[in-house]
Motif scaffolding. Structure first.
Motif, mmCIF file in Angstrom:
data_model
loop_
_atom_site.group_PDB
_atom_site.id
_atom_site.type_symbol
_atom_site.label_atom_id
_atom_site.label_comp_id
_atom_site.label_asym_id
_atom_site.label_seq_id
_atom_site.Cartn_x
_atom_site.Cartn_y
_atom_site.Cartn_z
ATOM 1 N N GLN A 1 94.926 58.792 84.481
ATOM 2 C CA GLN A 1 94.899 60.237 84.255
ATOM 3 C C GLN A 1 93.778 60.619 83.300
ATOM 4 O O GLN A 1 93.101 61.625 83.494
ATOM 5 N N ALA A 2 93.546 59.787 82.277
ATOM 6 C CA ALA A 2 92.447 60.046 81.344
ATOM 7 C C ALA A 2 91.110 60.023 82.077
ATOM 8 O O ALA A 2 90.246 60.884 81.842
ATOM 9 N N GLU A 3 90.933 59.067 82.975
ATOM 10 C CA GLU A 3 89.697 58.986 83.751
ATOM 11 C C GLU A 3 89.531 60.222 84.631
ATOM 12 O O GLU A 3 88.415 60.710 84.833
ATOM 13 N N THR A 4 90.646 60.743 85.146
ATOM 14 C CA THR A 4 90.592 61.963 85.945
ATOM 15 C C THR A 4 90.099 63.125 85.099
ATOM 16 O O THR A 4 89.254 63.909 85.552
ATOM 17 N N TYR A 5 90.606 63.255 83.894
ATOM 18 C CA TYR A 5 90.144 64.326 83.008
ATOM 19 C C TYR A 5 88.636 64.229 82.783
ATOM 20 O O TYR A 5 87.921 65.226 82.841
ATOM 21 N N HIS A 6 88.158 63.000 82.526
ATOM 22 C CA HIS A 6 86.724 62.806 82.310
ATOM 23 C C HIS A 6 85.938 63.220 83.550
ATOM 24 O O HIS A 6 84.945 63.949 83.460
ATOM 25 N N ALA A 7 86.375 62.743 84.716
ATOM 26 C CA ALA A 7 85.663 63.021 85.969
ATOM 27 C C ALA A 7 85.615 64.516 86.257
ATOM 28 O O ALA A 7 84.565 65.045 86.650
ATOM 29 N N LEU A 8 86.727 65.195 86.070
ATOM 30 C CA LEU A 8 86.753 66.637 86.348
ATOM 31 C C LEU A 8 85.781 67.404 85.463
ATOM 32 O O LEU A 8 85.074 68.308 85.929
ATOM 33 N N LYS A 9 85.739 67.063 84.194
ATOM 34 C CA LYS A 9 84.824 67.751 83.272
ATOM 35 C C LYS A 9 83.374 67.456 83.650
ATOM 36 O O LYS A 9 82.532 68.354 83.666
ATOM 37 N N GLU A 10 83.064 66.217 83.981
ATOM 38 C CA GLU A 10 81.692 65.866 84.337
ATOM 39 C C GLU A 10 81.251 66.560 85.632
ATOM 40 O O GLU A 10 80.116 67.053 85.727
#
Length: 164
Positions: free
Chosen positions: A48-57
């Motif tokens: 889920q943390a990686e998803t947050y990063h990906a969405l912001k990028e």
């Protein structure tokens, strides 16, 4: 405005974070199967943390448009997958005798065609206010607008579908 290098970096980060999300979910499923609940929970949280990063990028790269633009992009992506990408993958897997890959690619190809049709329907009905529910097959990724008796692609019982 992002420089060319920053734009490249944002998209590379998006790709890496997106892949990490999926990888960690696969690891979580394996840990659950092995009875390692704490490891599974950690992998799910990290995914889920990686998803947050990906969405912001992805957002910072300027890749999120209007809802209509995003749906059109969805149609284009899904259409490419079922008309060009997966047919080639299936041919390669057949040539190599990899029946499991042929099956996985075939399920994905058929589901992507359904996804493209659903996106087209969503675009045609973009201003509809009546809530629509979608039902996702957890095996092949098929999506239906009502819970089926069984999946039309892989045959999984309809009671296994996940409601959205």
């Amino acid at each position: 405005m992002n420089s060319n290098k920053t734009q490249e970096n944002l998209m590379a980060a998006f790709a890496g974070e997106s892949q990490a999300n999926r990888k960690y979910l696969a690891y979580a499923a394996k840990a659950e199967k092995d009875g390692k609940k704490n490891a599974a929970k950690l992998f799910k949280a990290a995914a889920q943390a990686e998803t947050y990063h990906a969405l912001k990028e992805y957002e910072l790269a300027g890749k999120v448009g209007t809802t209509e633009e995003n749906i059109k992009d969805g149609i284009a992506g899904e259409t490419y997958e079922f008309t060009e990408m997966y047919p080639e993958f299936i041919k390669d897997a057949e040539a190599e005798g990899n029946k499991a890959a042929v099956r996985a690619f075939t399920f994905a190809k058929e589901a992507e065609e359904v996804h493209a049709k659903l996106y087209k329907d969503a675009l045609e009905n973009i201003d509809e206010t009546e809530e629509v529910f979608y039902y996702l097959c957890p095996v092949c990724g098929n999506i239906e607008k009502s819970r089926p008796d069984k999946c039309s692609i892989c045959g999984v019982p309809g009671d296994k579908f996940i409601k959205f």
